[in-house]
Design a protein around this motif. Structure first.
Motif, PDB file in Angstrom:
ATOM      1  N   THR A  40       0.823  -1.212   0.000  1.00 33.64           N
ATOM      2  CA  THR A  40       0.000   0.000   0.000  1.00 33.64           C
ATOM      3  C   THR A  40       0.860   1.268   0.000  1.00 33.64           C
ATOM      4  OG1 THR A  40      -0.142  -0.158   2.408  1.00 33.64           O
ATOM      5  CG2 THR A  40      -1.932  -1.132   1.144  1.00 33.64           C
ATOM      6  N   GLY A  41       2.167   1.109   0.105  1.00 32.88           N
ATOM      7  CA  GLY A  41       3.103   2.227   0.055  1.00 32.88           C
ATOM      8  C   GLY A  41       4.441   1.728  -0.431  1.00 32.88           C
ATOM      9  N   ASP A  42       5.403   2.642  -0.503  1.00 38.00           N
ATOM     10  CA  ASP A  42       6.706   2.258  -1.046  1.00 38.00           C
ATOM     11  C   ASP A  42       7.672   1.753   0.022  1.00 38.00           C
ATOM     12  OD1 ASP A  42       7.211   4.604   0.274  1.00 38.00           O
ATOM     13  OD2 ASP A  42       8.072   5.661  -1.442  1.00 38.00           O
ATOM     14  N   SER A  43       7.177   1.566   1.250  1.00 35.13           N
ATOM     15  CA  SER A  43       8.028   1.036   2.308  1.00 35.13           C
ATOM     16  C   SER A  43       7.173   0.391   3.380  1.00 35.13           C
ATOM     17  CB  SER A  43       8.865   2.154   2.937  1.00 35.13           C
ATOM     18  OG  SER A  43       9.577   1.686   4.082  1.00 35.13           O
ATOM     19  N   LEU A  44       7.711  -0.638   4.013  1.00 36.68           N
ATOM     20  CA  LEU A  44       7.128  -1.152   5.244  1.00 36.68           C
ATOM     21  C   LEU A  44       7.457  -0.185   6.372  1.00 36.68           C
ATOM     22  CD1 LEU A  44       8.203  -4.900   4.875  1.00 36.68           C
ATOM     23  CD2 LEU A  44       5.939  -3.940   4.427  1.00 36.68           C
ATOM     24  N   HIS A  45       6.688  -0.246   7.450  1.00 33.64           N
ATOM     25  CA  HIS A  45       6.975   0.611   8.603  1.00 33.64           C
ATOM     26  C   HIS A  45       7.183  -0.252   9.839  1.00 33.64           C
ATOM     27  CE1 HIS A  45       2.795  -0.017   9.824  1.00 33.64           C
ATOM     28  NE2 HIS A  45       2.407   0.385   8.624  1.00 33.64           N
ATOM     29  N   ILE A  46       7.497   0.392  10.935  1.00 30.14           N
ATOM     30  CA  ILE A  46       7.865  -0.350  12.138  1.00 30.14           C
ATOM     31  C   ILE A  46       6.703  -1.173  12.688  1.00 30.14           C
ATOM     32  CG2 ILE A  46       7.328   1.370  13.908  1.00 30.14           C
ATOM     33  CD1 ILE A  46      10.136   0.752  15.101  1.00 30.14           C
ATOM     34  N   GLY A  47       5.476  -0.832  12.276  1.00 27.87           N
ATOM     35  CA  GLY A  47       4.332  -1.639  12.662  1.00 27.87           C
ATOM     36  C   GLY A  47       4.363  -3.030  12.056  1.00 27.87           C
ATOM     37  N   GLU A 247      15.755   6.057   3.723  1.00 29.66           N
ATOM     38  CA  GLU A 247      15.567   7.338   3.054  1.00 29.66           C
ATOM     39  C   GLU A 247      14.344   8.072   3.593  1.00 29.66           C
ATOM     40  OE1 GLU A 247      17.739   8.625   0.886  1.00 29.66           O
ATOM     41  OE2 GLU A 247      18.960   6.853   1.293  1.00 29.66           O
ATOM     42  N   LYS A 248      13.402   7.348   4.176  1.00 26.91           N
ATOM     43  CA  LYS A 248      12.188   7.952   4.719  1.00 26.91           C
ATOM     44  C   LYS A 248      12.310   8.212   6.217  1.00 26.91           C
ATOM     45  CE  LYS A 248       8.233   6.202   3.119  1.00 26.91           C
ATOM     46  NZ  LYS A 248       7.613   7.156   2.189  1.00 26.91           N
ATOM     47  N   THR A 249      12.934   7.273   6.930  1.00 28.51           N
ATOM     48  CA  THR A 249      13.242   7.437   8.358  1.00 28.51           C
ATOM     49  C   THR A 249      14.692   7.001   8.537  1.00 28.51           C
ATOM     50  OG1 THR A 249      10.963   6.978   9.038  1.00 28.51           O
ATOM     51  CG2 THR A 249      12.681   6.747  10.705  1.00 28.51           C
ATOM     52  N   SER A 250      15.552   7.920   8.862  1.00 27.79           N
ATOM     53  CA  SER A 250      16.975   7.587   8.974  1.00 27.79           C
ATOM     54  C   SER A 250      17.211   6.668  10.171  1.00 27.79           C
ATOM     55  CB  SER A 250      17.811   8.856   9.125  1.00 27.79           C
ATOM     56  OG  SER A 250      17.612   9.436  10.405  1.00 27.79           O
ATOM     57  N   PRO A 251      18.307   5.908  10.164  1.00 32.77           N
ATOM     58  CA  PRO A 251      18.643   5.086  11.330  1.00 32.77           C
ATOM     59  C   PRO A 251      18.712   5.902  12.621  1.00 32.77           C
ATOM     60  CG  PRO A 251      19.970   4.406   9.464  1.00 32.77           C
ATOM     61  CD  PRO A 251      19.212   5.629   9.028  1.00 32.77           C
ATOM     62  N   TYR A 252      19.223   7.116  12.520  1.00 32.05           N
ATOM     63  CA  TYR A 252      19.299   7.973  13.704  1.00 32.05           C
ATOM     64  C   TYR A 252      17.899   8.315  14.216  1.00 32.05           C
ATOM     65  CZ  TYR A 252      19.566  12.325  16.360  1.00 32.05           C
ATOM     66  OH  TYR A 252      19.403  13.288  17.321  1.00 32.05           O
ATOM     67  N   GLU A 253      16.972   8.627  13.311  1.00 35.22           N
ATOM     68  CA  GLU A 253      15.602   8.947  13.730  1.00 35.22           C
ATOM     69  C   GLU A 253      14.940   7.735  14.383  1.00 35.22           C
ATOM     70  OE1 GLU A 253      13.934  12.249  10.622  1.00 35.22           O
ATOM     71  OE2 GLU A 253      14.479  10.299   9.784  1.00 35.22           O
ATOM     72  N   MET A 254      15.165   6.553  13.807  1.00 38.27           N
ATOM     73  CA  MET A 254      14.611   5.339  14.407  1.00 38.27           C
ATOM     74  C   MET A 254      15.221   5.106  15.789  1.00 38.27           C
ATOM     75  SD  MET A 254      14.611   1.395  13.003  1.00 38.27           S
ATOM     76  CE  MET A 254      13.246   1.672  11.879  1.00 38.27           C
ATOM     77  N   ASP A 337      27.951  12.076   6.324  1.00 42.14           N
ATOM     78  CA  ASP A 337      26.742  11.251   6.303  1.00 42.14           C
ATOM     79  C   ASP A 337      26.010  11.313   7.641  1.00 42.14           C
ATOM     80  OD1 ASP A 337      27.155  10.501   3.708  1.00 42.14           O
ATOM     81  OD2 ASP A 337      28.088   8.570   4.200  1.00 42.14           O
ATOM     82  N   GLU A 338      26.762  11.324   8.732  1.00 42.18           N
ATOM     83  CA  GLU A 338      26.143  11.403  10.054  1.00 42.18           C
ATOM     84  C   GLU A 338      25.489  12.759  10.270  1.00 42.18           C
ATOM     85  OE1 GLU A 338      29.184   8.227  12.254  1.00 42.18           O
ATOM     86  OE2 GLU A 338      29.531  10.394  12.402  1.00 42.18           O
ATOM     87  N   ILE A 339      26.105  13.803   9.785  1.00 40.93           N
ATOM     88  CA  ILE A 339      25.502  15.142   9.883  1.00 40.93           C
ATOM     89  C   ILE A 339      24.219  15.212   9.074  1.00 40.93           C
ATOM     90  CG2 ILE A 339      25.812  17.583   9.278  1.00 40.93           C
ATOM     91  CD1 ILE A 339      28.803  17.206   9.947  1.00 40.93           C
ATOM     92  N   ALA A 340      24.246  14.639   7.871  1.00 39.45           N
ATOM     93  CA  ALA A 340      23.051  14.636   7.025  1.00 39.45           C
ATOM     94  C   ALA A 340      21.895  13.925   7.714  1.00 39.45           C
ATOM     95  CB  ALA A 340      23.359  13.975   5.688  1.00 39.45           C
ATOM     96  N   GLN A 341      22.181  12.860   8.454  1.00 38.90           N
ATOM     97  CA  GLN A 341      21.148  12.144   9.206  1.00 38.90           C
ATOM     98  C   GLN A 341      20.663  12.946  10.403  1.00 38.90           C
ATOM     99  OE1 GLN A 341      21.125   7.980  10.446  1.00 38.90           O
ATOM    100  NE2 GLN A 341      22.922   7.669   9.150  1.00 38.90           N
TER     101      GLN A 341
END
Length: 425
Positions: A40-47, A247-254, A337-341
Motif C-alpha cells: 500500500t506504500g513504497d516502504s514497510l513501517h515499524i508496525g 531514506e524515509k526514516t533515517s537510522p538515527y531517527e529510528m 553522512d552522520e551530519i546529514a542524518q
C-alpha cells in the motif's frame, strides 16, 4: 525451551486455532508458514516489524517462512482496521511498491539452507483469474452471512463498504489455499486485525481439501496489537510513521524514537522485538529499578532494533550522532553522512562565497533577523559554530570551518540548529 513456550513467554501468542496441534507442530516438527504484506506504500513501517521478527524467530527454530507480497490483493485493499474505503492505486504503482517491499523483506530473512525463506507475489495466481472462475471455484464456498459476521466487514456496515473491499477476505483465503496446495504451507500468521481473513482461509482449505486437510491440518495464529502505554498505536511519532526505508526514516531517527520509549513500555517492547534472552531481560529490569537515569533498557531496545533493521554500521552512526548532540561528544567528529542524518530536518542555507563575515551570514541564512540582532547574538554568546561558542563579530566563516569538507553546523541559543552548506564551484 521450545519455540511455542518462547512465544508465549514473550507474549506473542494472541489468537490461535487448534492450540495443542500447532504447539506440537512448532515444538516437534517442521512446517512452512506465511505472512502477507500488501504494497500500500513504497516502504514497510515499524508496525510490520513484529511479524517480520516473528518470522525470523521461527526460522531460527527450524521452520520455513514464506513472505507473501500482495501484488494482487494490494490492487484491492484490505478493509481490516479501517473505517473508510482505501484509494485504489494504478497497477504500475502497485508493481513498483511490490518491488520495494520485496527488496526490504529480503534483508531480514535467511534464504539459504534447509529452512531458506521464499518470497512469493499473489499477483502471480490472482492476476490471471477470470471473474467466472473466481465466482464458481471460490465464491460459492462463502456465504454472505459468514462474510458479514467478520469484524472487518461488520465494523464498516454503517459507514458503507464496497463490494471490492467486501471481497478481500475471499482473495486472501485463496492465497492461503494456494500456498497450502502448492507450497505445503500449513500456517498463516498476522496481526490481530487479520484474524477474520485467516479463519476464512482455513475454512476454504477445509472445504476444498477435505481428506488432505485432516491428514495435514492448517493453522492460524495472530500476534497482539502493539500499543503504547497511553493507548496509541506503536510506530507513530508526532503523527509520522517510522519507516523501515532509511531514506524515509533515517537510522538515527529510528534510534531516537526507540530511545525515547515510555518507561512503561520498554520491557514489553524488548520481549516483543528483540532476541535478548530472559537472563539479560531480567538484568535490564533490575537496572531500571536501581539506576533508571542510565536508561540501559531503552538503549538496548534502540540498539537491537536499529541494528536488525539497518545493520551494525548504521547503528554506530546513530550512536555517534546521539553522543555528539546529547552526550558531550564533539560535532567535528561526525562524518558528513552522520551530519546529514542528524540534521535532516533543520533549516539549511547554501553559502555561495568562498568566505563570508559571520554577521552577514547569520542575516542571509535567516538565523538572525537583522545585522543588529546578529551582532547582539554573537556578542552575547548565543552563536555556536560546530559546537564552539563564537563571540567575534569580525569572524570570517570559510573552508576551514567545514566538517568533512561539506557542512558547518550553526546553533543559536540552546536548541536552534542550522546547517550551512558549501557551494562548490
Amino acid at each position: 525451551m521450545g519455540i511455542w513456550e518462547e512465544l508465549e513467554e514473550r507474549g506473542l501468542v494472541n489468537q490461535v486455532t487448534e492450540r495443542e496441534g500447532l504447539k506440537n507442530q512448532l515444538n516437534n516438527g517442521q512446517l512452512r508458514f506465511y505472512c502477507g504484506f500488501d504494497p500500500t506504500g513504497d516502504s514497510l513501517h515499524i508496525g510490520h516489524l513484529l511479524t517480520i521478527i516473528l518470522m525470523r524467530r521461527m526460522q531460527l527454530h527450524g521452520h520455513q517462512p514464506i513472505a507473501l507480497v500482495g501484488g494482487g490483493t494490494g490492487m484491492i485493499g484490505d478493509p481490516s482496521g479501517r473505517n473508510a474505503e482505501r484509494s485504489l492505486n494504478e497497477p504500475e504503482i502497485v508493481e513498483g511498491f511490490s518491488q520495494k517491499i520485496r527488496s526490504q523483506l529480503e534483508k531480514y530473512l535467511d534464504f539459504d539452507g534447509a529452512y531458506g525463506a521464499e518470497i512469493v507475489n499473489n499477483h502471480d495466481w490472482l492476476g490471471s483469474m477470470t471473474l467466472i472462475s473466481f465466482l464458481r471455484d471460490f465464491g460459492k464456498h462463502f456465504s454472505v452471512n459468514y462474510m458479514l459476521a467478520k469484524e472487518s466487514v461488520e465494523s464498516r456496515i454503517q459507514e458503507g463498504i464496497s463490494f471490492t473491499e467486501f471481497s478481500y477476505q475471499i482473495m486472501q483465503s485463496i492465497d492461503f489455499y494456494y500456498l497450502y496446495k502448492n507450497h505445503q504451507c500449513t500456517l498463516q500468521i498476522g496481526g490481530s486485525d487479520q484474524w477474520g481473513n485467516i479463519t476464512a482461509g482455513l475454512e476454504l482449505i477445509r472445504r476444498l481439501e477435505h481428506e488432505d486437510a485432516e491428514k495435514s491440518p492448517a493453522y492460524g495464529m495472530t500476534i497482539p496489537l502493539v500499543t503504547k502505554a497511553d493507548g496509541t498505536k506503536f510506530g507513530k511519532t508526532a503523527g509520522y510513521a517510522i519507516w523501515l526505508d532509511p531514506e524515509k526514516t533515517s537510522p538515527y531517527e529510528m534510534y531516537q524514537f526507540l530511545l525515547n520509549t515510555d518507561d512503561r513500555d520498554v520491557l514489553k517492547f524488548i520481549r516483543y522485538f528483540t532476541f535478548i534472552d530472559q537472563k539479560e531481560m531480567k538484568e535490564l529490569e533490575e537496572k531500571m529499578q536501581t539506576a533508571p537515569e542510565k536508561r540501559e533498557a531503552h538503549r538496548r531496545l534502540a540498539q537491537e532494533i536499529t541494528s536488525f533493521v539497518h545493520g551494525r554500521e548504521a547503528l554506530n552512526q546513530a550512536e555517534n550522532i546521539t553522543k555528539a548532540l546529547f552526550g558531550g561528544g564533539k560535532l567535528t567528529a561526525l562524518t558528513a553522512d552522520e551530519i546529514a542524518q542528524g540534521f535532516k530536518d533543520v533549516p539549511s542555507y547554501t553559502m555561495e562565497a568562498e568566505e563570508q563575515n559571520l554577521v552577514d551570514l547569520l542575516v542571509q541564512s535567516g538565523i538572525a533577523g537583522s545585522k543588529r540582532q546578529a551582532r547582539e547574538d554573537v556578542q552575547n554568546g548565543a552563536i555556536y559554530i560546530n559546537g564552539e561558542r563564537e563571540q567575534r563579530t569580525e569572524k570570517t566563516v570559510a573552508n576551514d570551518d567545514l566538517i568533512d569538507n561539506r557542512f558547518i553546523i550553526m546553533r543559536r541559543g540552546k536548541k536552534k540548529y542550522f546547517l550551512i552548506l558549501k557551494n562548490y564551484r
